[in-house]
Design an enzyme around this catalytic site. Structure first.
Site, PDB file in Angstrom:
ATOM      1  N   GLY A  84       1.038  -5.449   8.166  1.00 60.44           N
ATOM      2  CA  GLY A  84       0.868  -6.786   7.611  1.00 60.44           C
ATOM      3  C   GLY A  84      -0.275  -7.518   8.292  1.00 60.44           C
ATOM      4  O   GLY A  84      -0.997  -6.954   9.118  1.00 60.44           O
ATOM      5  N   ASP A  86      -1.585 -11.924   9.301  1.00 58.55           N
ATOM      6  CA  ASP A  86      -1.325 -13.358   9.201  1.00 58.55           C
ATOM      7  C   ASP A  86      -2.344 -14.031   8.280  1.00 58.55           C
ATOM      8  O   ASP A  86      -2.020 -14.987   7.583  1.00 58.55           O
ATOM      9  CB  ASP A  86      -1.347 -13.980  10.599  1.00 58.55           C
ATOM     10  CG  ASP A  86      -0.259 -13.365  11.458  1.00 58.55           C
ATOM     11  OD1 ASP A  86       0.921 -13.484  11.088  1.00 58.55           O
ATOM     12  OD2 ASP A  86      -0.585 -12.714  12.458  1.00 58.55           O
ATOM     13  N   GLY A  98      -1.124 -10.752  14.913  1.00 56.98           N
ATOM     14  CA  GLY A  98      -0.495 -11.077  16.188  1.00 56.98           C
ATOM     15  C   GLY A  98       0.579 -12.134  16.093  1.00 56.98           C
ATOM     16  O   GLY A  98       1.124 -12.546  17.113  1.00 56.98           O
ATOM     17  N   GLY A  99       0.894 -12.547  14.847  1.00 57.07           N
ATOM     18  CA  GLY A  99       1.985 -13.511  14.679  1.00 57.07           C
ATOM     19  C   GLY A  99       3.277 -13.011  15.301  1.00 57.07           C
ATOM     20  O   GLY A  99       4.093 -13.796  15.791  1.00 57.07           O
ATOM     21  N   GLY A 100       3.440 -11.697  15.303  1.00 61.23           N
ATOM     22  CA  GLY A 100       4.628 -11.101  15.925  1.00 61.23           C
ATOM     23  C   GLY A 100       4.373 -10.659  17.362  1.00 61.23           C
ATOM     24  O   GLY A 100       5.255 -10.075  18.000  1.00 61.23           O
ATOM     25  N   GLU A 106      -1.053  -2.839  17.604  1.00 62.57           N
ATOM     26  CA  GLU A 106      -1.443  -2.742  16.192  1.00 62.57           C
ATOM     27  C   GLU A 106      -2.915  -2.342  16.078  1.00 62.57           C
ATOM     28  O   GLU A 106      -3.283  -1.523  15.238  1.00 62.57           O
ATOM     29  CB  GLU A 106      -1.201  -4.081  15.487  1.00 62.57           C
ATOM     30  CG  GLU A 106       0.272  -4.390  15.299  1.00 62.57           C
ATOM     31  CD  GLU A 106       0.545  -5.789  14.785  1.00 62.57           C
ATOM     32  OE1 GLU A 106       1.586  -5.981  14.181  1.00 62.57           O
ATOM     33  OE2 GLU A 106      -0.274  -6.694  15.015  1.00 62.57           O
TER      34      GLU A 106
HETATM   35  C1  5RP Z   1       2.535  -8.848  14.135  1.00 59.25           C
HETATM   36  C2  5RP Z   1       1.586  -9.046  13.027  1.00 59.25           C
HETATM   37  C3  5RP Z   1       2.141  -9.139  11.650  1.00 59.25           C
HETATM   38  O1  5RP Z   1       1.581  -8.160  10.867  1.00 59.25           O
HETATM   39  C4  5RP Z   1       1.811 -10.485  11.096  1.00 59.25           C
HETATM   40  O2  5RP Z   1       2.323 -11.474  11.974  1.00 59.25           O
HETATM   41  C5  5RP Z   1       2.431 -10.688   9.708  1.00 59.25           C
HETATM   42  O3  5RP Z   1       3.813 -10.746   9.829  1.00 59.25           O
HETATM   43  P1  5RP Z   1       4.737 -10.956   8.572  1.00 59.25           P
HETATM   44  O4  5RP Z   1       4.606  -9.737   7.722  1.00 59.25           O
HETATM   45  O5  5RP Z   1       6.122 -11.104   9.159  1.00 59.25           O
HETATM   46  O6  5RP Z   1       4.275 -12.206   7.871  1.00 59.25           O
HETATM   47  O7  5RP Z   1       0.390  -9.126  13.197  1.00 59.25           O
HETATM   48  O8  5RP Z   1       1.893  -8.881  15.374  1.00 59.25           O
END
Ligand code: 5RP
Length: 235
Positions: A84, A86, A98-100, A106
């Site tokens: 995925g 952001d 990096g939202g997660g 990654e």
């Molecule tokens: C995690 C990421 C994710 O891919 C990104 O945050 C998108 O997350 P989601 O699919 O929950 O919207 O970079 O580090």
């Protein structure tokens, strides 16, 4: 289609990029989870793949589904990574990730793959005018964090951008990544020169990795109300 249905539709569309015998990188986050679940179904039906996860969470999810797992030490070259994002900048397919908090793993996994397929709902696709609303995540070492953040702020200001740089919190404490690092979320509002910003941040001692993915993604599958659109890298 609501957002969850869009994420699921994009994730299922990515199955078209998976062939029997492939080595596959598994992303992190809610959209990547839909892909891992769908891949798990295919594995149950007899698909033969070997996968490298980008986080402990994705590793556990894939293991519970019976997906065969490996590491980049055993399997240093992958056919495709599905993950995925952001934000996705339409055209060059520059990503904010990096939202997660999994951006470092990654990026290592995606950069070890012949192809990176990005899966997302429509809210993630951005024009150049809108790119950078999502706070840019940067992973740093805990040692000397204050000095690292000061250098990051100066580098950002040299490029004519500004905004709050905030150490990510979870449950009242610093969020710690799978690598033992901190995440600094850079609230810039608009990123005008992603490649230059990526280069400047990357060179600061203490920065482990930054969340701009430049020249890594080759295709993005973006689900909209009308179905899944395929965005190719054009510049
Ligand atoms: C995690 C990421 C994710 O891919 C990104 O945050 C998108 O997350 P989601 O699919 O929950 O919207 O970079 O580090």
């Amino acid at each position: 289609m609501d957002i969850e249905a869009q994420k699921k539709a994009a994730a299922h569309a990515a199955l078209d990029y998976i062939e029997d015998g492939m080595k596959v990188g598994l992303g992190t986050g809610s959209t990547a989870n839909y892909f891992i679940d769908a891949l798990g179904e295919r594995v149950k039906q007899g698909l033969n793949v070997i996968c490298v996860p980008t986080s402990i969470a994705s590793e556990e999810r894939a293991r519970n589904l019976g997906i065969p797992l490996s590491t980049l030490d055993e399997t240093p070259e992958l056919d495709v990574t599905v993950d995925g994002a952001d934000e996705i900048l339409e055209g060059p397919l520059v990503l904010i990730k990096g939202g997660g908090g999994a951006l470092t793993r990654e990026k290592i996994v995606a950069a070890s793959s012949k192809k990176m397929v990005v899966i997302a709902d429509a809210s993630k696709a951005m024009t150049a005018e809108a790119f950078g609303k999502f706070p840019l995540p940067v992973e740093i070492l805990p040692f000397g964090a204050g000095a690292t953040i000061l250098k990051m702020r100066r580098a950002i200001e040299k490029l004519g951008m500004s905004g709050d740089l905030v150490i990510r919190q979870k449950d009242g404490e610093n969020f710690i990544t799978d690598n033992g690092g901190l995440i600094v979320d850079c609230h810039l509002g608009h990123i005008t020169q992603p490649e230059k910003l990526a280069g400047k941040l990357r060179r600061i001692p203490g920065v482990v990795e930054q969340g701009l993915f430049v020249g890594i993604a080759s295709v993005a599958l973006v689900a909209t109300e009308d179905g899944v659109q395929t965005l190719e890298k054009t510049t």
